[in-house]
Enzyme design. Structure first.
Site, PDB file in Angstrom:
ATOM      1  CB  ALA A 131     -63.428 -77.062  23.148  1.00  0.00           C
ATOM      2  CG  HIS A 134     -55.908 -70.876  19.250  1.00  0.00           C
ATOM      3  ND1 HIS A 134     -56.978 -69.870  18.502  1.00  0.00           N
ATOM      4  CD2 HIS A 134     -56.265 -70.691  20.327  1.00  0.00           C
ATOM      5  CE1 HIS A 134     -57.535 -69.361  19.606  1.00  0.00           C
ATOM      6  NE2 HIS A 134     -57.199 -69.908  20.689  1.00  0.00           N
ATOM      7  CE  LYS A 146     -57.065 -65.776  24.329  1.00  0.00           C
ATOM      8  NZ  LYS A 146     -56.735 -67.267  24.137  1.00  0.00           N
ATOM      9  CG  HIS A 204     -60.604 -67.489  21.344  1.00  0.00           C
ATOM     10  ND1 HIS A 204     -60.568 -68.868  21.598  1.00  0.00           N
ATOM     11  CD2 HIS A 204     -61.811 -67.686  20.378  1.00  0.00           C
ATOM     12  CE1 HIS A 204     -61.230 -69.776  20.917  1.00  0.00           C
ATOM     13  NE2 HIS A 204     -62.103 -69.044  20.499  1.00  0.00           N
ATOM     14  CG  ASP A 253     -55.038 -73.823  22.189  1.00  0.00           C
ATOM     15  OD1 ASP A 253     -55.446 -73.562  23.747  1.00  0.00           O
ATOM     16  OD2 ASP A 253     -56.166 -73.615  21.613  1.00  0.00           O
ATOM     17  CG  HIS A 272     -55.377 -73.725  27.771  1.00  0.00           C
ATOM     18  ND1 HIS A 272     -56.451 -72.598  28.246  1.00  0.00           N
ATOM     19  CD2 HIS A 272     -55.371 -73.647  26.439  1.00  0.00           C
ATOM     20  CE1 HIS A 272     -56.672 -71.924  27.116  1.00  0.00           C
ATOM     21  NE2 HIS A 272     -56.371 -72.634  26.042  1.00  0.00           N
ATOM     22  CG  LEU A 273     -49.341 -74.470  32.140  1.00  0.00           C
ATOM     23  CD1 LEU A 273     -48.383 -73.860  33.038  1.00  0.00           C
ATOM     24  CD2 LEU A 273     -48.959 -75.787  31.632  1.00  0.00           C
ATOM     25  CG  HIS A 287     -52.254 -70.314  23.435  1.00  0.00           C
ATOM     26  ND1 HIS A 287     -53.018 -69.327  22.802  1.00  0.00           N
ATOM     27  CD2 HIS A 287     -52.901 -71.340  24.010  1.00  0.00           C
ATOM     28  CE1 HIS A 287     -54.440 -69.678  23.163  1.00  0.00           C
ATOM     29  NE2 HIS A 287     -54.180 -70.723  23.852  1.00  0.00           N
TER      30      HIS A 287
HETATM   31  O1  DOR Z   1     -60.009 -75.978  22.504  1.00  0.00           O
HETATM   32  C1  DOR Z   1     -59.940 -74.858  23.079  1.00  0.00           C
HETATM   33  N1  DOR Z   1     -59.838 -75.291  24.758  1.00  0.00           N
HETATM   34  N2  DOR Z   1     -59.980 -73.785  22.914  1.00  0.00           N
HETATM   35  C2  DOR Z   1     -59.859 -72.758  23.776  1.00  0.00           C
HETATM   36  O2  DOR Z   1     -59.784 -71.674  23.326  1.00  0.00           O
HETATM   37  C3  DOR Z   1     -59.962 -73.024  24.997  1.00  0.00           C
HETATM   38  C4  DOR Z   1     -59.324 -74.375  25.459  1.00  0.00           C
HETATM   39  C5  DOR Z   1     -59.554 -74.884  27.151  1.00  0.00           C
HETATM   40  O3  DOR Z   1     -59.507 -73.914  27.731  1.00  0.00           O
HETATM   41  O4  DOR Z   1     -60.025 -75.939  27.265  1.00  0.00           O
HETATM   42 ZN    ZN Z   2     -56.081 -71.781  23.977  1.00  0.00          ZN
END
Ligand code: DOR
Ligand code: ZN
Length: 359
Positions: free
Chosen positions: A271, A182, A107, A144, A255, A23-24, A21
């Site tokens: 976040a 997560h 997702k 999620h 994450d 985020h790129l 998991h």
């Molecule tokens: O903290 C997070 N950041 N939780 C998420 O579910 C998405 C992620 C984001 O893409 O920034």
């Molecule tokens: Zn995530």
């Protein structure tokens, strides 16, 4: 004679791990962050919450290509792509993406749960035809797991999701493979343990290290704000025991979610915690503290492939006991190309392990 405990090793060899998991991002930010993941992890499940989100096979294929362009080919990194579910996505498009080897999983973001989730699912029942398809073709659903109702306390949203959404969903689709992403609560740990073999969960390094107090230590600390938000200490302890238990239902998913520093240190901060640069070291710290270094390989490199039905990696990597200080800031560019600072997880802290680079 009393037995002498075995000395903790100074070098730990494991099969090359995968990140289930991450985020790129995209554009120049992708260029800045993707190498940190590719350097250590052989494969990564890449989140589709771009703007606009990845909802078509062509978008998934093109994004995969941009990721491959952003990392040195010599690292042998394979991005595993995901499709972003919306209320109106066509199950046939997902099935085609899966059949063509573009999409590994789907997702599910409940609409408005987190970053770029506005186009997510507003009513889970609208997804029934998609879930039927996933169940039939054996494609995992990654969730999620938070309800989004404003009247539910933010610290309760994951636990309420289990009862209101996940439990009925699993009963409607007993053969569907689901990863609860997560997880942050003892409720989720218990739920996953008690569910059948089709339910697994990922656990992040930050939820193993911090509880909710980290966000408020001496002032407001946006670097520790992520979603689902960190919970009480008892939940962190439950996550640590789940991750280090050897139970194959729990595996590594960082994450890692980079946002430029100015976007986090703002009146309405984003976040996400950028942990990719020291993720494996961060997990190693936890496993060592729990006396479970011998279980790190299962969590990081074996349980994930087993759940996804993929082969384990043939390459190995080595963790060396060598202390290093995490830089307070890293530099990159945002998606539009402007120079930005990124604050890595553990910024300014000393970690006791270092990943030896792949040859
Ligand atoms: O903290 C997070 N950041 N939780 C998420 O579910 C998405 C992620 C984001 O893409 O920034
Ligand atoms: Zn995530």
């Amino acid at each position: 004679m009393a037995s002498v405990p075995a000395a903790a090793p100074d070098r730990l060899s494991l099969r090359r791990p995968d990140d289930w998991h991450v985020h790129l991002r995209d554009g120049a930010l992708l260029q800045a962050v993707a190498p940190a993941t590719a350097r250590v992890f052989a494969r990564a499940i890449v989140m589709p919450n771009l703007s606009p989100p990845v909802t078509t096979v062509e978008q998934g294929r093109a994004y995969r290509e941009r990721i491959l362009q952003a990392v040195p080919a010599s690292l042998g990194f394979t991005p595993l792509m995901t499709a972003y579910l919306t209320d109106t996505i066509d199950p046939a498009e997902i099935a085609r993406g899966h059949a063509e080897g573009v999409f590994t999983a789907c997702k599910l973001y409940p609409a408005h749960a987190t970053t770029n989730s506005a186009a997510g699912v507003s009513d889970i029942m609208r997804l029934e035809p998609v879930l039927d398809t996933l169940e039939r073709i054996g494609m995992p659903l990654l969730i999620h797991g938070e309800v989004t109702d404003a009247e539910i306390d933010i610290f309760d949203r994951e636990a309420v999701f289990l009862e209101r959404v996940l439990d009925p969903l699993l009963q409607r689709h007993p053969a569907l493979k689901v990863v609860l992403e997560h997880i942050t609560t003892s409720d989720s740990v218990q739920f996953v343990i008690e569910a059948g073999p089709n339910l697994a969960a990922t656990i992040t390094p930050h939820h193993l290290h911090i509880n909710r107090n980290a966000m408020f230590k001496g002032g407001l600390r946006p670097d520790f704000y992520c979603l689902p938000v960190a919970k009480r200490e008892l939940h962190r302890l439950a996550l640590r025991s789940a991750a280090t238990s050897g139970n194959p239902k729990f595996f590594l998913g960082t994450d890692s979610a980079p946002h430029p520093r100015h976007a986090k240190e703002s009146a309405c901060g984003c976040a996400g915690i950028y942990n990719a640069p020291f993720a494996l070291e961060s997990y190693a710290e936890v496993f060592e503290q729990e006396g479970a270094l011998d279980r790190l390989e299962g969590f990081a490199s074996l349980h994930g492939p087993a759940f996804y039905g993929l082969p384990v990696n043939r390459q190995r990597i080595t963790l060396v006991r060598e202390s290093q200080v995490v830089p307070p800031r890293l530099h990159g560019n945002d998606a539009a190309g402007s120079a930005v600072e990124l604050v890595p997880f553990h910024a300014g802290e000393r970690l006791g392990w270092r990943v030896e680079l792949l040859d």
